[in-house]
Design a protein around this motif. Structure first.
Motif, PDB file in Angstrom:
ATOM      1  N   TYR A 117       0.857  -1.199   0.000  1.00 41.23           N
ATOM      2  CA  TYR A 117       0.000   0.000   0.000  1.00 41.23           C
ATOM      3  C   TYR A 117       0.887   1.241   0.000  1.00 41.23           C
ATOM      4  N   SER A 118       0.496   2.208  -0.841  1.00 40.17           N
ATOM      5  CA  SER A 118       1.199   3.479  -0.850  1.00 40.17           C
ATOM      6  C   SER A 118       0.260   4.538  -1.429  1.00 40.17           C
ATOM      7  N   THR A 119       0.746   5.744  -1.530  1.00 37.80           N
ATOM      8  CA  THR A 119       0.000   6.798  -2.200  1.00 37.80           C
ATOM      9  C   THR A 119       0.882   7.409  -3.274  1.00 37.80           C
ATOM     10  N   ILE A 169      -1.354  11.519  -2.630  1.00 36.70           N
ATOM     11  CA  ILE A 169      -2.804  11.554  -2.399  1.00 36.70           C
ATOM     12  C   ILE A 169      -3.551  10.376  -3.019  1.00 36.70           C
ATOM     13  N   PRO A 226      -4.332   6.662  -3.644  1.00 35.66           N
ATOM     14  CA  PRO A 226      -3.980   5.368  -3.050  1.00 35.66           C
ATOM     15  C   PRO A 226      -3.661   4.317  -4.113  1.00 35.66           C
TER      16      PRO A 226
END
Length: 256
Positions: free
Chosen positions: A91-93, A97, A99
């Motif tokens: 998981y990251s952005t 902002i 995802p």
């Protein structure tokens, strides 16, 4: 994506065998000498043969391509032994902002890389023979960190010298191999293979040399584990390091 990942993990946990056996000298007597040294150095002899574990990662960074900047990711990983499986969630952005979620799966001899933006937009969903080999060789590279893997019939060992050993994995018709490097103490320091496929763009991939490097062994629950890990593509025009993180623990996952 996260719910799907956790559901897949729980399914594998429910199927896993809970063993009460412990490692003995008899288990490792036919392994190459540096692999035996690793088992003894890390303190596995007399410890439980754990069959399903969670890798606890911290401070993980990832790079999408050689000319792209590093960015931080959250990384969850589970490995299973008797029927080899590896499940990882990312998981990251993007841009701080948007995802991004990824799921890296090796299950029933097949690999799959799935990535989505905003939980719905599929960026990639890679399947097929090439990812099957790549997923198998990634699992093989971690087999000594979950050492019960190294004793299974689907992994074969061949002696090279005092600091190197070759291993191969064969499961569900998929084969892959690589070379493990150890220092004189018994620490597993590096895994190298020529059998992992790298995305070359336009929906194509090609084999490139790939290396996993481990360092900075620490003691957890009377077991020594490497706390630093890197993944590197060794390309003709230079090395491309794309993953680096701190492995803080390896945790046994109860079946219930």
């Amino acid at each position: 994506m996260k719910r799907m990942f956790l559901s897949e993990v729980q399914t594998e946990i429910d199927k896993s065998i809970v063993s009460q056996e412990v490692f003995s000298e008899k288990d490792i007597i036919n392994l190459p000498e540096p692999v035996q040294r690793y088992f003894r150095y890390c303190g596995f002899i007399g410890k439980e043969k754990i069959n399903h574990v969670k890798f606890v990662w911290d401070n993980v960074s990832f790079k999408m391509s050689p000319d792209k900047p590093w960015f931080k990711i959250k990384y969850e990983q589970y490995n299973f032994v008797y029927k080899p499986a590896r499940l990882a969630y990312i998981y990251s952005t993007m841009f701080g902002i948007v995802p991004f979620e990824g799921r890296d799966k090796y299950l029933d001899g097949q690999g799959n890389m799935l990535g989505k933006l905003l939980k719905k937009v599929t960026l990639f969903n890679v399947k097929g023979a090439e990812i099957n080999v790549s997923a198998a060789v990634t699992y093989l590279s971690e087999s000594l960190i979950v050492p019960n893997c190294a004793l299974q019939q689907y992994i074969k060992w061949k002696a090279i010298d005092n600091n190197h050993a070759k291993a191969s994995i064969e499961y569900k018709g998929v084969k892959a191999e690589g070379i493990f490097t150890f220092n004189d103490h018994g620490e597993f320091m590096k895994f190298e293979t020529d059998e992992r496929y790298m995305d070359s763009g336009n929906g194509k991939s090609e084999k490139q040399k790939w290396t996993a490097e481990l360092s900075n062994y620490i003691e957890k629950n009377d077991i020594k584990i490497p706390s630093k890990a890197k993944a590197i593509w060794n390309l003709p025009n230079g090395d491309y390091e794309y993953f680096k993180g701190t492995l803080t623990d390896i945790v046994y996952i109860p079946k219930k």
